[in-house]
Scaffold this motif. Structure first.
Motif, mmCIF file in Angstrom:
data_model
loop_
_atom_site.group_PDB
_atom_site.id
_atom_site.type_symbol
_atom_site.label_atom_id
_atom_site.label_comp_id
_atom_site.label_asym_id
_atom_site.label_seq_id
_atom_site.Cartn_x
_atom_site.Cartn_y
_atom_site.Cartn_z
ATOM 1 N N LEU A 274 0.984 -1.424 0.143
ATOM 2 C CA LEU A 274 0.002 0.007 -0.095
ATOM 3 C C LEU A 274 0.912 1.174 -0.030
ATOM 4 C CD1 LEU A 274 -2.979 1.126 0.011
ATOM 5 C CD2 LEU A 274 -2.508 1.106 2.943
ATOM 6 N N ALA A 275 0.790 1.965 -0.857
ATOM 7 C CA ALA A 275 1.688 3.306 -1.122
ATOM 8 C C ALA A 275 0.819 4.303 -1.199
ATOM 9 C CB ALA A 275 2.364 3.255 -2.461
ATOM 10 N N LEU A 276 1.004 5.350 -0.154
ATOM 11 C CA LEU A 276 0.049 6.776 -0.027
ATOM 12 C C LEU A 276 0.796 7.778 0.109
ATOM 13 C CD1 LEU A 276 -2.590 5.314 2.396
ATOM 14 C CD2 LEU A 276 -2.937 5.599 0.054
ATOM 15 N N CYS A 277 0.489 8.978 -0.392
ATOM 16 C CA CYS A 277 1.091 10.233 -0.052
ATOM 17 C C CYS A 277 0.873 10.567 1.285
ATOM 18 C CB CYS A 277 0.602 11.418 -1.122
ATOM 19 S SG CYS A 277 1.090 11.097 -2.784
ATOM 20 N N ASP A 278 -0.135 10.376 1.905
ATOM 21 C CA ASP A 278 -0.658 10.697 3.242
ATOM 22 C C ASP A 278 0.059 9.753 4.242
ATOM 23 O OD1 ASP A 278 -1.813 11.466 5.590
ATOM 24 O OD2 ASP A 278 -3.746 11.432 4.819
ATOM 25 N N VAL A 279 1.198 10.261 4.836
ATOM 26 C CA VAL A 279 1.824 9.056 5.922
ATOM 27 C C VAL A 279 0.893 9.066 7.112
ATOM 28 C CG1 VAL A 279 3.885 9.025 7.285
ATOM 29 C CG2 VAL A 279 4.058 10.083 5.093
ATOM 30 N N PHE B 154 8.609 1.505 3.939
ATOM 31 C CA PHE B 154 9.457 2.151 3.130
ATOM 32 C C PHE B 154 9.203 3.194 2.094
ATOM 33 C CE2 PHE B 154 7.257 -0.991 0.329
ATOM 34 C CZ PHE B 154 7.276 -0.498 -0.581
ATOM 35 N N VAL B 155 10.270 3.763 1.386
ATOM 36 C CA VAL B 155 10.064 4.626 0.356
ATOM 37 C C VAL B 155 9.518 4.184 -0.765
ATOM 38 C CG1 VAL B 155 10.789 6.817 -0.746
ATOM 39 C CG2 VAL B 155 11.298 6.634 1.811
ATOM 40 N N PHE B 156 8.366 4.244 -1.343
ATOM 41 C CA PHE B 156 8.155 3.711 -2.773
ATOM 42 C C PHE B 156 8.494 4.406 -3.777
ATOM 43 C CE2 PHE B 156 4.764 2.851 -6.204
ATOM 44 C CZ PHE B 156 4.918 1.656 -6.116
ATOM 45 N N GLN B 157 8.531 5.935 -3.619
ATOM 46 C CA GLN B 157 8.955 6.702 -4.874
ATOM 47 C C GLN B 157 9.678 7.939 -4.174
ATOM 48 O OE1 GLN B 157 6.009 7.628 -8.153
ATOM 49 N NE2 GLN B 157 6.106 9.680 -7.096
ATOM 50 N N GLY C 149 7.082 17.094 -10.802
ATOM 51 C CA GLY C 149 6.159 16.299 -11.122
ATOM 52 C C GLY C 149 5.492 15.273 -10.349
ATOM 53 N N ARG C 150 6.318 15.028 -9.441
ATOM 54 C CA ARG C 150 5.898 13.459 -8.699
ATOM 55 C C ARG C 150 6.127 13.919 -7.145
ATOM 56 N NH1 ARG C 150 9.248 8.558 -10.783
ATOM 57 N NH2 ARG C 150 10.934 10.084 -10.164
ATOM 58 N N ARG C 151 5.125 13.338 -6.513
ATOM 59 C CA ARG C 151 5.329 13.472 -5.003
ATOM 60 C C ARG C 151 5.957 12.351 -4.219
ATOM 61 N NH1 ARG C 151 -0.776 14.551 -3.017
ATOM 62 N NH2 ARG C 151 0.515 15.367 -1.004
ATOM 63 N N LEU C 152 6.461 12.603 -3.213
ATOM 64 C CA LEU C 152 7.075 11.574 -2.314
ATOM 65 C C LEU C 152 5.900 10.603 -1.862
ATOM 66 C CD1 LEU C 152 9.237 10.400 -0.632
ATOM 67 C CD2 LEU C 152 8.547 12.015 1.169
ATOM 68 N N LEU C 153 6.333 9.086 -2.137
ATOM 69 C CA LEU C 153 5.186 8.353 -1.562
ATOM 70 C C LEU C 153 5.977 7.246 -0.934
ATOM 71 C CD1 LEU C 153 3.576 7.015 -5.043
ATOM 72 C CD2 LEU C 153 2.498 8.188 -3.004
ATOM 73 N N HIS C 154 5.275 7.067 0.512
ATOM 74 C CA HIS C 154 5.786 6.059 1.320
ATOM 75 C C HIS C 154 4.842 4.898 1.313
ATOM 76 C CE1 HIS C 154 8.523 8.343 4.046
ATOM 77 N NE2 HIS C 154 7.838 9.360 3.426
ATOM 78 N N ALA C 155 5.451 3.636 1.639
ATOM 79 C CA ALA C 155 4.540 2.361 1.673
ATOM 80 C C ALA C 155 4.736 1.555 2.663
ATOM 81 C CB ALA C 155 5.050 1.834 0.281
ATOM 82 N N ILE C 156 3.928 0.492 2.753
ATOM 83 C CA ILE C 156 4.206 -0.699 3.606
ATOM 84 C C ILE C 156 3.872 -1.767 2.924
ATOM 85 C CG2 ILE C 156 3.418 0.571 5.700
ATOM 86 C CD1 ILE C 156 0.552 -0.653 5.408
#
Length: 368
Positions: free
Chosen positions: A232-237, A257-260, A265-272
């Protein structure tokens, strides 16, 4: 224990205004010890690069709408005050006690545009407290407000003070029985985050934006293996950590982990994620559609799908998805809470068509 109070310039003196109905004079009864103020405020002068020297106002107790004022701020305490527990609508649509608000915070206010007033985000410039007589205002929906006599409320007939009279020196526009307060009304109570709510939330956020699958593949030695995946990757940590905490309640551990990485043009994405078969199987069971959806599950599902696929911009709250089954469940859950909404079908040439659920009814409905 001595209670330390920070006094602003005019708040301590209570200089009578022209609308005051009571006269006060100090009297030493011997009960209050003479103590010096421990937290006197000093005046600070800061260079202000203003766009205009002309100040404008729409206050009913000021006989002009424009003036020349080269200064920003004032040297007196404002007469408008409410109880510290009064809820204030923040710019992110959360609610906070006025006592807990600080300079720099963004809140919702109103701005006049022609004959209409619109909600606008406003920055808090100052915050202080006073001790003075107050009145309780009871509204039809059960809301109770506590405010000073000189506080003004916006009604269907303009701004009105809490107290006043119809004639004499104290005559001024004031609240009376039957006045209609303008605004969003009482704030909705936050849902109880029961087990049903948490299950609904997991269903909404994972079905909305998660990857949950098992894949068969051929190993190097020719044997067939199975790869189990949940991600699951979201911008909203904050939402991502909430999902991680909820999964732990069912003994499902995930890696963060950091997904992106953020880029143009791209936002930081965290994921589990997890690749353990028992965990993936358990997540499948947790997000299964219920036979009968309770109100708690429905509230959680709407919160989850909004965190995954929702957006709020320019006064419009939307939830978008390409899955017709998810859209049907959004429709069902919104109707269970009597929300007003429309579903808009958006065809696309290069990808799957998408359905957009848009809430109607303005800010009042969005805050629910």
């Amino acid at each position: 224990m001595k209670h330390e109070t920070t006094y602003l310039r005019g708040a301590r003196s209570f200089v009578a205004g022209r609308f005051e109905t009571l006269a006060r004079e100090p009297f030493d009864d011997g009960w209050t010890p003479e103590e010096s103020d421990a937290a006197e405020l000093q005046t600070s002068v800061t260079e202000e690069r203003a766009r205009s020297i002309i100040s404008r106002n729409d206050s009913p107790d000021i006989g002009f709408s424009q003036s020349i004022n080269p200064y920003r701020g004032c040297e007196h305490g404002c007469i408008y005050c409410v109880h510290g527990d009064t809820p204030v609508l923040m710019a992110d649509c959360s609610v906070r006690r006025i006592a807990d608000i600080h300079p720099g915070d963004l809140i919702y206010g109103t701005a006049r545009e022609g004959w209409y007033r619109r909600y606008v985000k406003s920055r808090v410039l100052a915050h202080w407290s006073v001790i003075k007589p107050a009145y309780r205002i009871a509204l039809e929906d059960g809301t109770e407000l506590i405010a000073g006599p000189d506080h003004r409320f916006l009604t269907e007939r303009g701004w009105k003070f809490v107290t006043g009279t119809e004639q004499g020196q104290a005559r001024r526009p004031h609240l009376t029985t039957g006045n209609k307060m303008m605004g969003v009304g009482a704030f909705a109570h936050a849902p109880v985050k029961s087990e049903d709510y948490r299950l609904g939330y997991l269903c909404g956020v994972i079905r909305g934006d998660g990857h949950l699958a098992s894949h068969r593949f051929r190993r190097g030695n020719g044997a067939i293996g199975t790869l189990h995946q949940f991600r699951l990757a979201l911008c909203d940590v904050e939402a991502l950590l909430r999902v991680q905490d909820y999964l732990r309640e069912w003994r499902i551990d995930t890696q963060h982990f950091v997904f992106q990485q953020a880029a143009a043009g791209r936002r930081l994405l965290h994921a589990i994620r997890t690749q353990r078969k028992p965990s993936v199987d358990e997540i499948h069971a947790l997000i299964a559609w219920p036979m009968v959806a309770s109100r708690e599950w429905s509230a959680g599902f709407l919160a989850g799908i909004y965190d995954a696929e929702g957006s709020y911009s320019e006064g419009c709250l939307r939830i978008s998805n390409t899955d017709h089954e998810i859209i049907a469940w959004i429709d069902r859950c919104l109707k269970s809470f009597d929300f007003r909404f429309v579903v808009e079908h958006v065809p696309r040439e290069t990808s799957k068509p998408i359905d957009v659920v848009r809430l109607t009814g303005g800010l009042r409905e969005h805050l629910r």
